[in-house]
Design a protein around this motif. Structure first.
Motif, PDB file in Angstrom:
ATOM      1  N   UNK A 147       0.773  -1.251  -0.035  1.00  0.00           N
ATOM      2  CA  UNK A 147      -0.067  -0.015  -0.133  1.00  0.00           C
ATOM      3  C   UNK A 147       0.961   1.273   0.241  1.00  0.00           C
ATOM      4  N   UNK A 148       1.998   1.260   0.720  1.00  0.00           N
ATOM      5  CA  UNK A 148       2.754   2.432   1.012  1.00  0.00           C
ATOM      6  C   UNK A 148       3.553   2.755  -0.227  1.00  0.00           C
ATOM      7  N   UNK A 149       3.835   1.598  -0.722  1.00  0.00           N
ATOM      8  CA  UNK A 149       4.648   1.737  -2.130  1.00  0.00           C
ATOM      9  C   UNK A 149       4.010   1.982  -3.132  1.00  0.00           C
ATOM     10  N   UNK A 150       2.584   1.591  -3.440  1.00  0.00           N
ATOM     11  CA  UNK A 150       1.990   2.003  -4.506  1.00  0.00           C
ATOM     12  C   UNK A 150       1.533   3.437  -4.415  1.00  0.00           C
ATOM     13  N   UNK A 151       1.116   3.766  -3.135  1.00  0.00           N
ATOM     14  CA  UNK A 151       0.544   5.027  -2.778  1.00  0.00           C
ATOM     15  C   UNK A 151       1.829   6.260  -3.133  1.00  0.00           C
ATOM     16  N   UNK A 152       3.062   5.937  -2.722  1.00  0.00           N
ATOM     17  CA  UNK A 152       3.926   6.621  -3.153  1.00  0.00           C
ATOM     18  C   UNK A 152       4.401   6.810  -4.599  1.00  0.00           C
ATOM     19  N   UNK A 153       4.228   5.493  -5.430  1.00  0.00           N
ATOM     20  CA  UNK A 153       4.665   5.620  -6.774  1.00  0.00           C
ATOM     21  C   UNK A 153       3.475   6.523  -7.603  1.00  0.00           C
ATOM     22  N   UNK A 154       2.401   6.391  -7.027  1.00  0.00           N
ATOM     23  CA  UNK A 154       1.121   7.306  -7.504  1.00  0.00           C
ATOM     24  C   UNK A 154       1.316   8.567  -7.395  1.00  0.00           C
TER      25      UNK A 154
END
Length: 196
Positions: A147-154
């Motif tokens: 979740x954190x990874x995808x959130x900051x990628x977006x």
């Protein structure tokens, strides 16, 4: 500064305490190393350097106390209303997250906190980000990392889009504008009369 800055400061202050026998002189020597006048004044009320260091530890060096404060600061960020404010919001979120990582407290940024941050963006962008995060499932610990990874990628993608949009918008504004159709027609007809 960061937790690492505080640790370096604390080590230097401890050296001063060990080498200066008089506690008042040691405290003065520590105060001389602090650049912020407001912070320096607040520490003059302590009688010993140990008390002053303990106060600073609570304020700057205790990740258990500073982690929740960072999360509260994230919750208090204003909602984005334009491309510029959205870019500023993204930078603030990334700055706070970096602070959490420095004190090894990124786990405090959980699912609910990330979903709430989605509401800080413009309506459509926030909904897209929210749907993306809600689609991630799996083992809880791995899920949080994902979740954190995808959130900051977006967030990075959104920031890049905003930057490109702002830059091309500025370039469009600098281009000379073509005259309106009515203005051209009016000019053309007046030229025809002078020719006749």
């Amino acid at each position: 500064g960061t937790i690492n800055d505080f640790m370096r400061f604390k080590a230097g202050a401890q050296t001063l305490i060990d080498n200066i026998p008089d506690s008042r002189m040691a405290l003065n020597a520590i105060l001389d190393t602090i650049a912020d006048p407001k912070l320096r004044r607040s520490l003059t009320k302590y009688k010993t350097p140990e008390e002053a260091l303990k106060s600073l530890e609570l304020q700057f060096g205790n990740p258990e106390l500073s982690g929740p404060k960072i999360v509260n600061d994230l919750k208090g960020l204003p909602r984005a209303t334009s491309t510029e404010t959205e870019s500023a919001l993204i930078l603030k979120i990334k700055e706070h997250y970096t602070s959490l990582k420095e004190i090894n407290q990124q786990r405090l940024l959980g699912r609910n906190e990330l979903l709430n941050l989605c509401h800080k963006f413009e309506k459509e962008q926030g909904k897209v980000l929210l749907r993306t995060l809600l689609s991630i499932t799996g083992d809880e610990a791995l899920q949080m990392e994902e979740l954190r990874k995808v959130f900051f990628e977006k967030l990075n993608e959104r920031y890049t889009e905003n930057t490109i949009w702002s830059r091309t918008d500025i370039e469009r504004d600098r281009r000379p504008r073509e005259a309106h159709k009515e203005h051209r027609e009016q000019f053309r007809s007046s030229k025809r009369y002078t020719d006749n």
